[in-house]
Design a protein around this motif. Structure first.
Motif, PDB file in Angstrom:
ATOM      1  N   MET A 130     -24.526 113.283   7.717  1.00 37.32           N
ATOM      2  CA  MET A 130     -24.124 113.819   9.026  1.00 37.32           C
ATOM      3  C   MET A 130     -24.843 113.081  10.153  1.00 37.32           C
ATOM      4  O   MET A 130     -24.217 112.666  11.146  1.00 37.32           O
ATOM      5  N   CYS A 131     -26.158 112.917  10.030  1.00 36.96           N
ATOM      6  CA  CYS A 131     -26.928 112.197  11.049  1.00 36.96           C
ATOM      7  C   CYS A 131     -26.515 110.725  11.107  1.00 36.96           C
ATOM      8  O   CYS A 131     -26.427 110.144  12.200  1.00 36.96           O
ATOM      9  N   TYR A 132     -26.275 110.127   9.960  1.00 37.16           N
ATOM     10  CA  TYR A 132     -25.858 108.718   9.897  1.00 37.16           C
ATOM     11  C   TYR A 132     -24.547 108.504  10.645  1.00 37.16           C
ATOM     12  O   TYR A 132     -24.408 107.546  11.418  1.00 37.16           O
ATOM     13  N   ILE A 133     -23.601 109.400  10.434  1.00 35.77           N
ATOM     14  CA  ILE A 133     -22.310 109.315  11.124  1.00 35.77           C
ATOM     15  C   ILE A 133     -22.493 109.518  12.624  1.00 35.77           C
ATOM     16  O   ILE A 133     -21.877 108.830  13.444  1.00 35.77           O
ATOM     17  N   GLY A 134     -23.343 110.475  13.002  1.00 35.32           N
ATOM     18  CA  GLY A 134     -23.573 110.734  14.418  1.00 35.32           C
ATOM     19  C   GLY A 134     -24.284 109.597  15.118  1.00 35.32           C
ATOM     20  O   GLY A 134     -23.866 109.157  16.197  1.00 35.32           O
ATOM     21  N   ILE A 135     -25.338 109.089  14.522  1.00 37.05           N
ATOM     22  CA  ILE A 135     -26.132 108.015  15.131  1.00 37.05           C
ATOM     23  C   ILE A 135     -25.302 106.750  15.328  1.00 37.05           C
ATOM     24  O   ILE A 135     -25.386 106.082  16.363  1.00 37.05           O
ATOM     25  N   ASN A 136     -24.479 106.434  14.325  1.00 35.84           N
ATOM     26  CA  ASN A 136     -23.715 105.189  14.361  1.00 35.84           C
ATOM     27  C   ASN A 136     -22.291 105.353  14.894  1.00 35.84           C
ATOM     28  O   ASN A 136     -21.595 104.373  15.093  1.00 35.84           O
ATOM     29  N   ARG A 137     -21.876 106.605  15.100  1.00 38.57           N
ATOM     30  CA  ARG A 137     -20.490 106.906  15.477  1.00 38.57           C
ATOM     31  C   ARG A 137     -19.503 106.260  14.505  1.00 38.57           C
ATOM     32  O   ARG A 137     -18.505 105.661  14.900  1.00 38.57           O
ATOM     33  N   PHE A 138     -19.820 106.418  13.225  1.00 37.00           N
ATOM     34  CA  PHE A 138     -18.986 105.851  12.176  1.00 37.00           C
ATOM     35  C   PHE A 138     -17.984 106.890  11.664  1.00 37.00           C
ATOM     36  O   PHE A 138     -18.258 108.103  11.718  1.00 37.00           O
ATOM     37  N   PRO A 139     -16.842 106.454  11.130  1.00 42.96           N
ATOM     38  CA  PRO A 139     -15.981 107.378  10.385  1.00 42.96           C
ATOM     39  C   PRO A 139     -16.639 107.724   9.054  1.00 42.96           C
ATOM     40  O   PRO A 139     -17.579 107.047   8.615  1.00 42.96           O
ATOM     41  N   LEU A 140     -16.154 108.756   8.397  1.00 41.47           N
ATOM     42  CA  LEU A 140     -16.776 109.237   7.162  1.00 41.47           C
ATOM     43  C   LEU A 140     -16.844 108.160   6.088  1.00 41.47           C
ATOM     44  O   LEU A 140     -17.844 108.048   5.375  1.00 41.47           O
ATOM     45  N   GLU A 141     -15.792 107.348   5.967  1.00 40.67           N
ATOM     46  CA  GLU A 141     -15.750 106.358   4.883  1.00 40.67           C
ATOM     47  C   GLU A 141     -16.886 105.335   4.992  1.00 40.67           C
ATOM     48  O   GLU A 141     -17.316 104.783   3.985  1.00 40.67           O
ATOM     49  N   ASN A 142     -17.396 105.095   6.184  1.00 42.63           N
ATOM     50  CA  ASN A 142     -18.506 104.154   6.344  1.00 42.63           C
ATOM     51  C   ASN A 142     -19.806 104.671   5.744  1.00 42.63           C
ATOM     52  O   ASN A 142     -20.728 103.901   5.482  1.00 42.63           O
ATOM     53  N   ALA A 143     -19.872 105.988   5.557  1.00 44.15           N
ATOM     54  CA  ALA A 143     -21.084 106.591   4.991  1.00 44.15           C
ATOM     55  C   ALA A 143     -20.995 106.760   3.483  1.00 44.15           C
ATOM     56  O   ALA A 143     -22.003 107.057   2.837  1.00 44.15           O
ATOM     57  N   LEU A 144     -19.813 106.564   2.936  1.00 45.11           N
ATOM     58  CA  LEU A 144     -19.635 106.766   1.497  1.00 45.11           C
ATOM     59  C   LEU A 144     -19.913 105.474   0.739  1.00 45.11           C
ATOM     60  O   LEU A 144     -19.068 104.931   0.029  1.00 45.11           O
ATOM     61  N   ARG A 145     -21.127 104.981   0.903  1.00 37.38           N
ATOM     62  CA  ARG A 145     -21.585 103.761   0.245  1.00 37.38           C
ATOM     63  C   ARG A 145     -22.935 104.025  -0.411  1.00 37.38           C
ATOM     64  O   ARG A 145     -23.677 104.906   0.019  1.00 37.38           O
ATOM     65  N   ALA A 146     -23.241 103.248  -1.447  1.00 34.15           N
ATOM     66  CA  ALA A 146     -24.491 103.450  -2.190  1.00 34.15           C
ATOM     67  C   ALA A 146     -25.708 103.350  -1.279  1.00 34.15           C
ATOM     68  O   ALA A 146     -26.686 104.088  -1.451  1.00 34.15           O
ATOM     69  N   SER A 147     -25.661 102.448  -0.285  1.00 32.03           N
ATOM     70  CA  SER A 147     -26.805 102.250   0.599  1.00 32.03           C
ATOM     71  C   SER A 147     -27.078 103.463   1.485  1.00 32.03           C
ATOM     72  O   SER A 147     -28.157 103.578   2.067  1.00 32.03           O
ATOM     73  N   VAL A 148     -26.102 104.379   1.578  1.00 35.51           N
ATOM     74  CA  VAL A 148     -26.275 105.610   2.352  1.00 35.51           C
ATOM     75  C   VAL A 148     -26.452 106.816   1.426  1.00 35.51           C
ATOM     76  O   VAL A 148     -27.315 107.661   1.650  1.00 35.51           O
ATOM     77  N   ILE A 149     -25.648 106.883   0.392  1.00 36.18           N
ATOM     78  CA  ILE A 149     -25.690 108.028  -0.521  1.00 36.18           C
ATOM     79  C   ILE A 149     -27.012 108.105  -1.271  1.00 36.18           C
ATOM     80  O   ILE A 149     -27.585 109.193  -1.447  1.00 36.18           O
TER      81      ILE A 149
END
Length: 296
Positions: A145-164
């Motif tokens: 949630m914070c990652y998406i907010g900080i970067n203003r990314f869509p959800l799919e940008n957060a569904l990566r191993a480097s984030v999960i």
């Protein structure tokens, strides 16, 4: 309009103990910009978390010490409405200042936090389910949630191993933190019929479980830093955690001698030391890995 006691039950300073998740997310963010970073922090730490604190305080009606309040005042009806107002402000600001996806995640987090203490569901009375759900949402979900907010990314940008993976490590760390926040509330939880995870483990069992889990989680952090970063941040992380380990062992020895030392005072000190060490480390990770320190 709202009573002083209700404002106290929001426990806004208590958000400090959850900041490591935000700073860890910030440290791995590739799209840093001042405005979304600031608004994400405000929405999460000044509105969402306090709303959760207030709502749960309203239904728990604790008479003894709770996280952030050694002597909690008697709960009043307006606390319920104040917590909902803070929730609404968090959602509106998330939508206006960040994105729809971020606002939806704020809304979902709010629902789960309400389920923790609301009598219709009350996750708190289910030791294992409550432990897992709280750790998952305060860790992995909040991290994404914070990652998406900080970067203003869509959800799919957060569904990566480097984030999960760091999100899961945050949850794993909270799996140890969560029982420690319950260890001094056994009597009051028993009276209410809430069989919390710490109550199920017992006082000494809680310390043994947390110590073992922290050892395993530390290995996870070492593997993560070695896999995703060039510099050897793993050793810096272990160094940052050294004060936490020292205080935990000191406290455990006192509890072995006298279980009444598993109290609110020592719990809050452990939380403060842990949060401070983690906050400092993740800010260092951000500044060093991105070379932002060169701007100063």
């Amino acid at each position: 309009m709202f009573s002083r006691s209700s404002w106290l039950h929001l426990r806004i300073p208590f958000s400090y103990y959850l900041m490591p998740v935000f700073f860890f997310s910030l440290a791995i963010s590739p799209n840093l910009s001042a405005q979304p970073l600031l608004w994400t922090f405000i929405v999460v730490h000044l509105f969402l978390y306090p709303a959760s604190n207030g709502y749960n305080s309203y239904f728990d009606k604790d008479e003894k010490s709770i996280g952030g309040l050694k002597n909690p005042p008697k709960v009043k009806k307006d606390l319920y409405y104040l917590s909902l107002l803070f929730d609404a402000v968090a959602i509106v600001l998330a939508l206006i200042k960040i994105s729809l996806v971020f606002a939806i995640m704020i809304f979902i987090y709010g629902l789960i936090s309400k389920a923790y203490s609301h009598p219709a569901i009350r996750l708190k009375k289910y030791p294992i389910a409550g432990w897992l759900i709280v750790s998952l949402f305060q860790g992995l979900f909040a991290f994404v949630m914070c990652y998406i907010g900080i970067n203003r990314f869509p959800l799919e940008n957060a569904l990566r191993a480097s984030v999960i993976i760091p999100g899961l490590l945050s949850s794993a760390l909270l799996m140890g933190t969560y029982p420690m926040t319950q260890v001094y509330q056994h009597d009051e939880d028993s009276i209410r019929g809430d069989k919390t995870f710490s109550l199920m483990l017992g006082v000494r069992g809680t310390f043994l479980f947390v110590g073992a889990l922290f050892s395993i989680v530390s290995i996870g952090y070492i593997l993560y830093f070695n896999a995703f970063f060039i510099n050897n941040y793993a050793w810096v992380f272990l160094g940052a955690m050294f004060p936490v380990i020292v205080f935990f062992l000191y406290w455990f020895l006192r509890v072995i001698q006298n279980e009444s030392k598993a109290d609110h005072k020592h719990t809050m000190w452990l939380n403060f030391i842990s949060a401070t060490c983690l906050n400092i480390f993740f800010i260092y990770l951000l500044l060093d890995s991105t070379q932002l320190w060169q701007m100063f």
